[in-house]
Write a protein that holds these residues in place. Structure first.
Motif, PDB file in Angstrom:
ATOM      1  N   VAL A 246      -1.994  -0.641  -3.622  1.00 51.67           N
ATOM      2  CA  VAL A 246      -3.281  -0.076  -3.223  1.00 51.67           C
ATOM      3  C   VAL A 246      -3.020   1.260  -2.544  1.00 51.67           C
ATOM      4  CG1 VAL A 246      -5.392  -0.408  -1.871  1.00 51.67           C
ATOM      5  CG2 VAL A 246      -4.241  -2.389  -2.912  1.00 51.67           C
ATOM      6  N   GLU A 247      -3.736   2.295  -2.984  1.00 51.52           N
ATOM      7  CA  GLU A 247      -3.598   3.616  -2.369  1.00 51.52           C
ATOM      8  C   GLU A 247      -4.660   3.782  -1.285  1.00 51.52           C
ATOM      9  OE1 GLU A 247      -3.172   7.700  -4.532  1.00 51.52           O
ATOM     10  OE2 GLU A 247      -5.286   7.484  -3.928  1.00 51.52           O
ATOM     11  N   TYR A 248      -4.217   4.293  -0.122  1.00 49.45           N
ATOM     12  CA  TYR A 248      -5.116   4.511   1.005  1.00 49.45           C
ATOM     13  C   TYR A 248      -5.185   6.005   1.306  1.00 49.45           C
ATOM     14  CZ  TYR A 248      -4.862  -0.507   1.859  1.00 49.45           C
ATOM     15  OH  TYR A 248      -4.952  -1.875   1.740  1.00 49.45           O
TER      16      TYR A 248
ATOM     17  N   ASP B 163      -6.014  -4.759   6.418  1.00 46.16           N
ATOM     18  CA  ASP B 163      -6.323  -5.561   5.234  1.00 46.16           C
ATOM     19  C   ASP B 163      -5.456  -6.815   5.162  1.00 46.16           C
ATOM     20  OD1 ASP B 163      -8.378  -3.992   4.332  1.00 46.16           O
ATOM     21  OD2 ASP B 163      -7.170  -2.845   2.914  1.00 46.16           O
TER      22      ASP B 163
ATOM     23  N   ARG C  12     -10.812   5.531   2.535  1.00 45.59           N
ATOM     24  CA  ARG C  12     -10.966   5.100   1.135  1.00 45.59           C
ATOM     25  C   ARG C  12      -9.727   4.357   0.679  1.00 45.59           C
ATOM     26  NH1 ARG C  12     -12.298  10.661  -1.714  1.00 45.59           N
ATOM     27  NH2 ARG C  12     -10.536  11.233  -0.357  1.00 45.59           N
ATOM     28  N   ARG C  13      -9.925   3.433  -0.242  1.00 43.66           N
ATOM     29  CA  ARG C  13      -8.810   2.741  -0.875  1.00 43.66           C
ATOM     30  C   ARG C  13      -9.039   2.707  -2.390  1.00 43.66           C
ATOM     31  NH1 ARG C  13     -11.503  -2.097   0.859  1.00 43.66           N
ATOM     32  NH2 ARG C  13     -10.375  -2.321   2.831  1.00 43.66           N
ATOM     33  N   ARG C  14      -7.945   2.698  -3.131  1.00 45.63           N
ATOM     34  CA  ARG C  14      -8.020   2.671  -4.587  1.00 45.63           C
ATOM     35  C   ARG C  14      -6.949   1.711  -5.106  1.00 45.63           C
ATOM     36  NH1 ARG C  14      -6.086   6.328  -8.969  1.00 45.63           N
ATOM     37  NH2 ARG C  14      -4.909   7.442  -7.354  1.00 45.63           N
TER      38      ARG C  14
ATOM     39  N   GLY D 171       0.819  -1.214   0.000  1.00 49.75           N
ATOM     40  CA  GLY D 171       0.000   0.000   0.000  1.00 49.75           C
ATOM     41  C   GLY D 171       0.844   1.250   0.000  1.00 49.75           C
TER      42      GLY D 171
ATOM     43  N   ARG E 111      -4.162   0.860   7.983  1.00 49.24           N
ATOM     44  CA  ARG E 111      -5.102   0.318   6.989  1.00 49.24           C
ATOM     45  C   ARG E 111      -4.537  -0.920   6.312  1.00 49.24           C
ATOM     46  NH1 ARG E 111      -8.827   2.995   4.538  1.00 49.24           N
ATOM     47  NH2 ARG E 111      -9.510   0.852   4.147  1.00 49.24           N
TER      48      ARG E 111
ATOM     49  N   VAL F  44      -1.599   5.115   6.199  1.00 50.04           N
ATOM     50  CA  VAL F  44      -1.513   3.899   5.396  1.00 50.04           C
ATOM     51  C   VAL F  44      -1.154   2.667   6.223  1.00 50.04           C
ATOM     52  CG1 VAL F  44       0.924   4.247   4.725  1.00 50.04           C
ATOM     53  CG2 VAL F  44      -0.607   2.943   3.240  1.00 50.04           C
TER      54      VAL F  44
END
Length: 273
Positions: A262-264, A234, A268-270, A175, A230, A227
């Motif tokens: 994965v961007e946090y 996950d 929200r995550r993307r 992330g 999170r 980050v």
């Protein structure tokens, strides 16, 4: 943890504020019991503590430095790691988090260990992660490369094989934080590059280091502390995996998707492809 413990504290606070997050901090481990905040955090949060003082360990064996530059010191690091394994054995641990834990050791060969890093490790040039490195180096490198923003990364740390810098920060990038703007404090990249060129020997106490240090602190608050919890959440939930080719995958809505990372950004995550 080895120092102020702000990343460890961010994890403890996150777990307290999100009791359904799926991970429990079972143990705090420190290599610097006399200088870190490990004892204070252990007492404050009621988490068991393991102290394994690396400097005292080396000093008791006649070594004044803990670097890995000699065969003797590398052998001591292996011995120190074996003692760490013995200290961890009575505890039930599924994975570890290197939250500002300084010494390289191969506990990462025994159980998964996540490591937070003050740089975007997805940025590569000719296959090399140009923002790898220790301490202020990733932020200084980003500044001198003209980057407008910074990110923190969380990687799956790899065992240390003794092959030099190529091994550093080489694990899968699970992330990254959302970008944090760089603040040059009115200086130009060219001026700061000249400052670096004029350096002779460490420790450096110049304008580049001052600016990098303040950007590191901003990144820690807006990057690391966002980050890291999170990704740990996950990871504990089994949302990360590797496909047959070793490519990172993320599980969302029951389906696995190959990705770069994965961007946090807050809650929200993307998925970044």
């Amino acid at each position: 943890m080895s120092g102020s413990g702000t990343n460890a504290e961010a994890l403890l606070r996150y777990g307290s504020e999100h009791p359904d997050c799926g991970f429990v901090v079972a143990l705090i481990v420190t290599d610097a019991p006399e200088s870190s905040r490990a004892r204070a955090l252990s007492a404050q949060w009621g988490v068991p503590l393991v102290e394994h003082d690396i400097r005292a360990f080396y000093a008791a064996r006649g070594e004044s430095a803990i670097s890995l530059v000699s065969e003797r010191r590398r052998a001591l690091r292996k011995e120190w790691t074996e003692e760490l394994r013995r200290l961890l054995a009575p505890h039930t641990i599924d994975f570890g988090v290197l939250a500002g834990f300084v010494p390289l050791c191969n506990i990462t060969a025994d159980l998964p260990c996540l490591n937070v890093h003050p740089g975007d490790l997805t940025v590569e040039v000719d296959g090399r992660r140009i923002l790898a490195g220790l301490h202020f180096r990733p932020v200084e490198s980003a500044i001198l490369a003209g980057h407008n923003s910074l990110r923190s990364s969380v990687i799956l740390a790899q065992p240390f094989e003794g092959n030099g810098e190529a091994e550093m920060d080489s694990g899968p990038v699970l992330g990254v934080s959302a970008p944090i703007p760089v603040d040059l404090e009115g200086e130009s990249v060219e001026t700061l590059a000249a400052v670096r060129a004029a350096r002779t020997h460490a420790p450096y106490r110049d304008r580049l280091r001052e600016i990098a240090a303040r950007n590191v602190e901003r990144l820690k608050i807006g990057g690391d502390h966002v980050v890291l919890p999170r990704v740990v959440e996950d990871f504990a939930a089994g949302r990360f995996g590797l496909d047959g080719g070793g490519r990172l995958c993320f599980r969302e809505a029951g389906a696995w998707q190959p990705c770069r990372t994965v961007e946090y950004d807050g809650r929200r995550r993307r998925i970044l492809l």
